[in-house]
Motif scaffolding. Structure first.
Motif, PDB file in Angstrom:
ATOM      1  N   GLU A 132     -29.156  36.610  61.267  1.00 48.39           N
ATOM      2  CA  GLU A 132     -28.139  35.930  62.042  1.00 48.39           C
ATOM      3  C   GLU A 132     -28.140  36.403  63.493  1.00 48.39           C
ATOM      4  N   HIS A 133     -27.450  35.635  64.321  1.00 43.25           N
ATOM      5  CA  HIS A 133     -27.356  35.962  65.742  1.00 43.25           C
ATOM      6  C   HIS A 133     -26.619  37.286  65.952  1.00 43.25           C
ATOM      7  N   ASP A 134     -25.569  37.548  65.173  1.00 46.00           N
ATOM      8  CA  ASP A 134     -24.812  38.793  65.309  1.00 46.00           C
ATOM      9  C   ASP A 134     -25.667  40.006  64.973  1.00 46.00           C
ATOM     10  N   PHE A 135     -26.548  39.836  63.995  1.00 45.53           N
ATOM     11  CA  PHE A 135     -27.445  40.921  63.588  1.00 45.53           C
ATOM     12  C   PHE A 135     -28.398  41.276  64.728  1.00 45.53           C
ATOM     13  N   HIS A 136     -28.937  40.282  65.398  1.00 43.16           N
ATOM     14  CA  HIS A 136     -29.838  40.516  66.527  1.00 43.16           C
ATOM     15  C   HIS A 136     -29.096  41.173  67.686  1.00 43.16           C
ATOM     16  N   ARG A 137     -27.899  40.681  67.955  1.00 45.02           N
ATOM     17  CA  ARG A 137     -27.104  41.251  69.050  1.00 45.02           C
ATOM     18  C   ARG A 137     -26.769  42.714  68.785  1.00 45.02           C
ATOM     19  N   ALA A 138     -26.503  43.060  67.516  1.00 45.13           N
ATOM     20  CA  ALA A 138     -26.188  44.448  67.183  1.00 45.13           C
ATOM     21  C   ALA A 138     -27.391  45.360  67.422  1.00 45.13           C
ATOM     22  N   PHE A 139     -28.592  44.900  67.080  1.00 42.52           N
ATOM     23  CA  PHE A 139     -29.781  45.715  67.340  1.00 42.52           C
ATOM     24  C   PHE A 139     -30.013  45.909  68.832  1.00 42.52           C
ATOM     25  N   ILE A 140     -29.785  44.873  69.610  1.00 46.54           N
ATOM     26  CA  ILE A 140     -29.936  44.994  71.062  1.00 46.54           C
ATOM     27  C   ILE A 140     -28.899  45.957  71.627  1.00 46.54           C
ATOM     28  N   GLN A 141     -27.672  45.902  71.115  1.00 43.33           N
ATOM     29  CA  GLN A 141     -26.629  46.819  71.575  1.00 43.33           C
ATOM     30  C   GLN A 141     -26.952  48.264  71.203  1.00 43.33           C
ATOM     31  N   ILE A 142     -27.501  48.482  70.016  1.00 48.94           N
ATOM     32  CA  ILE A 142     -27.865  49.847  69.629  1.00 48.94           C
ATOM     33  C   ILE A 142     -29.001  50.350  70.517  1.00 48.94           C
ATOM     34  N   GLY A 143     -29.969  49.494  70.816  1.00 49.13           N
ATOM     35  CA  GLY A 143     -31.034  49.891  71.735  1.00 49.13           C
ATOM     36  C   GLY A 143     -30.500  50.224  73.114  1.00 49.13           C
ATOM     37  N   LEU A 144     -29.562  49.421  73.600  1.00 52.50           N
ATOM     38  CA  LEU A 144     -28.945  49.686  74.898  1.00 52.50           C
ATOM     39  C   LEU A 144     -28.152  50.986  74.877  1.00 52.50           C
ATOM     40  N   SER A 145     -27.457  51.242  73.776  1.00 50.68           N
ATOM     41  CA  SER A 145     -26.680  52.482  73.690  1.00 50.68           C
ATOM     42  C   SER A 145     -27.596  53.703  73.673  1.00 50.68           C
ATOM     43  N   PHE A 146     -28.745  53.616  72.983  1.00 52.71           N
ATOM     44  CA  PHE A 146     -29.705  54.720  72.994  1.00 52.71           C
ATOM     45  C   PHE A 146     -30.236  54.955  74.408  1.00 52.71           C
ATOM     46  N   LEU A 147     -30.517  53.868  75.111  1.00 49.73           N
ATOM     47  CA  LEU A 147     -31.024  53.990  76.474  1.00 49.73           C
ATOM     48  C   LEU A 147     -29.991  54.640  77.395  1.00 49.73           C
ATOM     49  N   LEU A 148     -28.738  54.202  77.301  1.00 50.58           N
ATOM     50  CA  LEU A 148     -27.689  54.775  78.156  1.00 50.58           C
ATOM     51  C   LEU A 148     -27.437  56.242  77.825  1.00 50.58           C
ATOM     52  N   PHE A 149     -27.383  56.562  76.535  1.00 56.03           N
ATOM     53  CA  PHE A 149     -27.159  57.957  76.135  1.00 56.03           C
ATOM     54  C   PHE A 149     -28.317  58.835  76.586  1.00 56.03           C
ATOM     55  N   GLY A 150     -29.540  58.357  76.412  1.00 57.87           N
ATOM     56  CA  GLY A 150     -30.700  59.146  76.816  1.00 57.87           C
ATOM     57  C   GLY A 150     -30.743  59.378  78.311  1.00 57.87           C
ATOM     58  N   CYS A 151     -30.495  58.330  79.083  1.00 58.76           N
ATOM     59  CA  CYS A 151     -30.478  58.486  80.549  1.00 58.76           C
ATOM     60  C   CYS A 151     -29.361  59.417  80.994  1.00 58.76           C
ATOM     61  N   GLY A 152     -28.209  59.327  80.340  1.00 57.77           N
ATOM     62  CA  GLY A 152     -27.097  60.215  80.682  1.00 57.77           C
ATOM     63  C   GLY A 152     -27.414  61.673  80.419  1.00 57.77           C
ATOM     64  N   GLU A 153     -28.063  61.958  79.302  1.00 57.16           N
ATOM     65  CA  GLU A 153     -28.394  63.345  78.996  1.00 57.16           C
ATOM     66  C   GLU A 153     -29.545  63.863  79.853  1.00 57.16           C
ATOM     67  N   ILE A 154     -30.459  62.995  80.237  1.00 57.04           N
ATOM     68  CA  ILE A 154     -31.520  63.430  81.146  1.00 57.04           C
ATOM     69  C   ILE A 154     -30.917  63.780  82.505  1.00 57.04           C
ATOM     70  N   LEU A 155     -29.916  63.004  82.943  1.00 63.01           N
ATOM     71  CA  LEU A 155     -29.219  63.344  84.194  1.00 63.01           C
ATOM     72  C   LEU A 155     -28.429  64.639  84.061  1.00 63.01           C
ATOM     73  N   ASN A 156     -27.922  64.926  82.862  1.00 64.78           N
ATOM     74  CA  ASN A 156     -27.137  66.137  82.649  1.00 64.78           C
ATOM     75  C   ASN A 156     -28.000  67.384  82.474  1.00 64.78           C
ATOM     76  N   HIS A 157     -29.312  67.233  82.376  1.00 64.45           N
ATOM     77  CA  HIS A 157     -30.216  68.372  82.248  1.00 64.45           C
ATOM     78  C   HIS A 157     -31.204  68.394  83.419  1.00 64.45           C
ATOM     79  N   PRO A 158     -30.726  68.653  84.637  1.00 65.87           N
ATOM     80  CA  PRO A 158     -31.651  68.648  85.775  1.00 65.87           C
ATOM     81  C   PRO A 158     -32.562  69.877  85.749  1.00 65.87           C
ATOM     82  N   LEU A 159     -33.706  69.751  86.393  1.00 63.08           N
ATOM     83  CA  LEU A 159     -34.618  70.882  86.508  1.00 63.08           C
ATOM     84  C   LEU A 159     -34.037  71.852  87.531  1.00 63.08           C
ATOM     85  N   GLN A 160     -33.763  73.066  87.105  1.00 59.98           N
ATOM     86  CA  GLN A 160     -33.175  74.075  87.975  1.00 59.98           C
ATOM     87  C   GLN A 160     -34.239  75.143  88.234  1.00 59.98           C
TER      88      GLN A 160
END
Length: 107
Positions: free
Chosen positions: A31-59
């Motif tokens: 169904e369309h809702d099933f596809h949208r949920a997978f896209i949202q989970i992919g987007l959430s992984f991308l946002l979480f990953g980018c956020g944590e990469i920003l939170n771990h700068p090279l010092q």
């Protein structure tokens, strides 16, 4: 010896999985809702990953060894040093993830 924090490893894996999950949404029948949920989970992984990469700068820095010669020694590490944008991306990513999970859970 360099040690990469576990949360940074998870963030790198999440950024790598994000396109795979989004592409899976188009390959699986359903169904369309099933596809949208997978896209949202992919987007959430991308946002979480980018956020944590920003939170771990090279010092980097320099310090003297405690020996009598006092040689200059360079160090590099990636400890968590949170920033506002990184935390905001983490929160948005988690909110999108849990709203996408409601598609799979039927009450």
């Amino acid at each position: 010896m360099r040690h990469t924090p576990h949360l940074l490893k998870i963030a790198i894996i999440a950024v790598g999985l994000a396109p795979c999950l989004s592409m899976t949404a188009f390959l699986l029948p359903g169904e369309h809702d099933f596809h949208r949920a997978f896209i949202q989970i992919g987007l959430s992984f991308l946002l979480f990953g980018c956020g944590e990469i920003l939170n771990h700068p090279l010092q980097t820095g320099r310090n003297f060894t405690e020996k009598e010669e006092s040689q200059l020694r360079c160090f590099k590490h990636r400890y968590r040093h949170p920033c506002i944008l990184g935390n905001l991306l983490d929160i948005i990513g988690l909110l999108i993830f849990f709203t996408a999970l409601t598609t799979f859970i039927s009450f």
